[in-house]
Design an enzyme around this catalytic site. Structure first.
Site, PDB file in Angstrom:
ATOM      1  N   ASP A 150       0.827  -1.219   0.000  1.00  0.00           N
ATOM      2  CA  ASP A 150       0.000   0.000   0.000  1.00  0.00           C
ATOM      3  C   ASP A 150       0.855   1.260   0.000  1.00  0.00           C
ATOM      4  O   ASP A 150       2.040   1.225   0.332  1.00  0.00           O
ATOM      5  CB  ASP A 150      -0.942   0.008   1.210  1.00  0.00           C
ATOM      6  CG  ASP A 150      -0.200   0.049   2.543  1.00  0.00           C
ATOM      7  OD1 ASP A 150       0.773  -0.708   2.712  1.00  0.00           O
ATOM      8  OD2 ASP A 150      -0.575   0.864   3.408  1.00  0.00           O
ATOM      9  N   GLU A 202       0.057  -1.095   5.633  1.00  0.00           N
ATOM     10  CA  GLU A 202       1.193  -0.714   6.484  1.00  0.00           C
ATOM     11  C   GLU A 202       1.107   0.744   6.886  1.00  0.00           C
ATOM     12  O   GLU A 202       1.388   1.122   8.024  1.00  0.00           O
ATOM     13  CB  GLU A 202       2.519  -0.981   5.746  1.00  0.00           C
ATOM     14  CG  GLU A 202       3.776  -0.863   6.613  1.00  0.00           C
ATOM     15  CD  GLU A 202       4.308   0.555   6.752  1.00  0.00           C
ATOM     16  OE1 GLU A 202       5.141   0.790   7.648  1.00  0.00           O
ATOM     17  OE2 GLU A 202       3.893   1.452   5.979  1.00  0.00           O
TER      18      GLU A 202
HETATM   19 ZN    ZN Z   1       6.908   2.241   3.821  1.00  0.00          ZN
HETATM   20 CA    CA Z   2       5.707   5.055   4.576  1.00  0.00          CA
END
Ligand code: ZN
Ligand code: CA
Length: 378
Positions: free
Chosen positions: A82, A143
């Site tokens: 992501d 993340e």
């Molecule tokens: Zn990263």
């Molecule tokens: Ca980042």
């Protein structure tokens, strides 16, 4: 064109292809499908875990594996799929010796430079028919939204106890071996409303209670290993009403768990005592966002990474970070994980860029990690 030039161009093309696939957090379907296809083509077994169901986004983490022929310890290569926003419609532009976005979006080298390097290394291992042990790959979702993907990883599906996350903004050769534990603190101060002009003595001013508490807190850089912040304060309804309610959000981080505990307790104690003094009530939620980690000199994950850095002609540099990454979560699962410098620059901005030479260096590094690990870490 020599073979190494051909490889080099392939690497850059791979990176350009990845950044053109939209994958802002929560919308990883397209890139996950693309990557699952690439990993399968390499002959890996690919599994998409339940994170997409847990998070409600529909796309899980990809967990891929090659069994390998050699009996050496398994290791896992990790990057996140992501990106932050604005990350839709990225048009990469090569300017001089670096790749930028067109300026309307981020580039997404964070973390597609890491993904590109992993794909390159695996392809080269296969093409050169190199004997290796078990190699696993984990591409995470979410993340950038608080390590959501790795937090809901089906960790039992990962066999490796050694990991390499490619997601530090440091130079190639940087090995992040220590990361902090972080607490998030959320507080509601409940005072008592009253008319500010008619009967203020009947009120309890929640803004004043919060102010006293915060003014008495040690914040900022507490010591070389510990930081703390109050980042949000919201409250009050009108000029002429003694405010009843204030919301406060803050954090504390430390490389040392006991120091984090002490700092968190200090902040909560300030809130409690200011509330008690005024007859207000505080509701406090303190939550650990991710655990700390520290790798020791000589342990396999670090030894392999250091040897691989030397083999590409660089000097390994052990560093600690103040931020959290998937490496914190993996280490929390017992997978001893180093976070590698990817040399992405100005991340999370429209000026994000990466140098062509660093894409090549990183790819060579991951390839060499595979080689060194296949030699049993020697
Ligand atoms: Zn990263
Ligand atoms: Ca980042």
């Amino acid at each position: 064109m020599t073979e190494s030039n051909g490889f080099y161009q392939e690497m850059i093309d791979q990176f350009l292809k990845l950044v053109r696939i939209d994958s802002v957090s929560g919308e990883e379907r397209e890139i996950a499908d693309y990557l699952a296809g690439e990993l399968k083509e390499l002959g890996m077994e690919v599994f998409e875990d339940h994170a997409g169901v847990v998070l409600g986004t529909g796309t899980g983490n990809l967990i891929a594996s090659w069994p390998g022929r050699l009996e050496v310890p398994a290791f896992v290569l990790v990057a996140h799929m992501d990106t932050v926003v604005p990350g839709k419609g990225v048009t990469p532009v090569i300017k001089g010796d670096a790749i930028y976005s067109s300026g309307d979006t981020i580039l997404g080298a964070d973390d597609k430079a890491g993904i590109a390097a992993i794909l390159y290394a695996l392809r080269r291992i296969r093409k050169e028919n190199i004997s290796h042990g078990p190699i696993e790959v984990v591409f995470t979702v979410g993340e950038e939204q608080g390590l959501e993907g790795s937090k809901s990883l089906e960790k039992d599906r990962v066999k490796a106890r050694i990991g390499f996350v490619l997601d530090s903004s440091g130079e190639v050769g940087t090995l992040v071996v220590q990361g902090p534990v972080q607490n998030q603190i959320e507080v509601i101060v409940n005072g008592k409303a009253a008319h500010a002009g008619i009967n203020p003595e009947d009120g309890i001013n929640a803004i004043q209670v919060a102010s006293k508490a915060i003014a008495g807190m040690q914040l900022g850089r507490i010591d070389g290993e510990t930081t703390a912040n109050i980042g949000i304060i919201q409250g009050g309804n009108a000029r002429n009403i003694v405010p009843e309610r204030v919301y406060i959000k803050g954090e504390a981080r430390s490389l040392v768990a006991e120091k984090l505990k002490a700092q968190t307790e200090h902040m909560l104690e300030r809130l409690d005592s200011a509330a008690r003094e005024a007859g207000a009530v505080v509701e406090i939620t303190a939550e650990e966002l991710y655990p700390a980690f520290q790798l020791e000199a000589g342990e396999p994950a670090l030894a392999i990474a250091e040897e691989a850095v030397r083999r590409i002609g660089l000097t390994p540099s052990r560093e600690k970070t103040g931020g959290g990454s998937d490496a914190n979560i993996l280490n929390g699962y017992g997978i001893r994980t180093v976070n590698l410098g990817v040399a992405m620059r100005q991340v999370h901005t429209r000026d994000e860029h990466v140098f062509l030479k660093d894409i090549k260096l990183l790819s060579d590094l991951v390839y060499n990690i595979c080689l060194v690990a296949s030699e049993g870490g020697r």
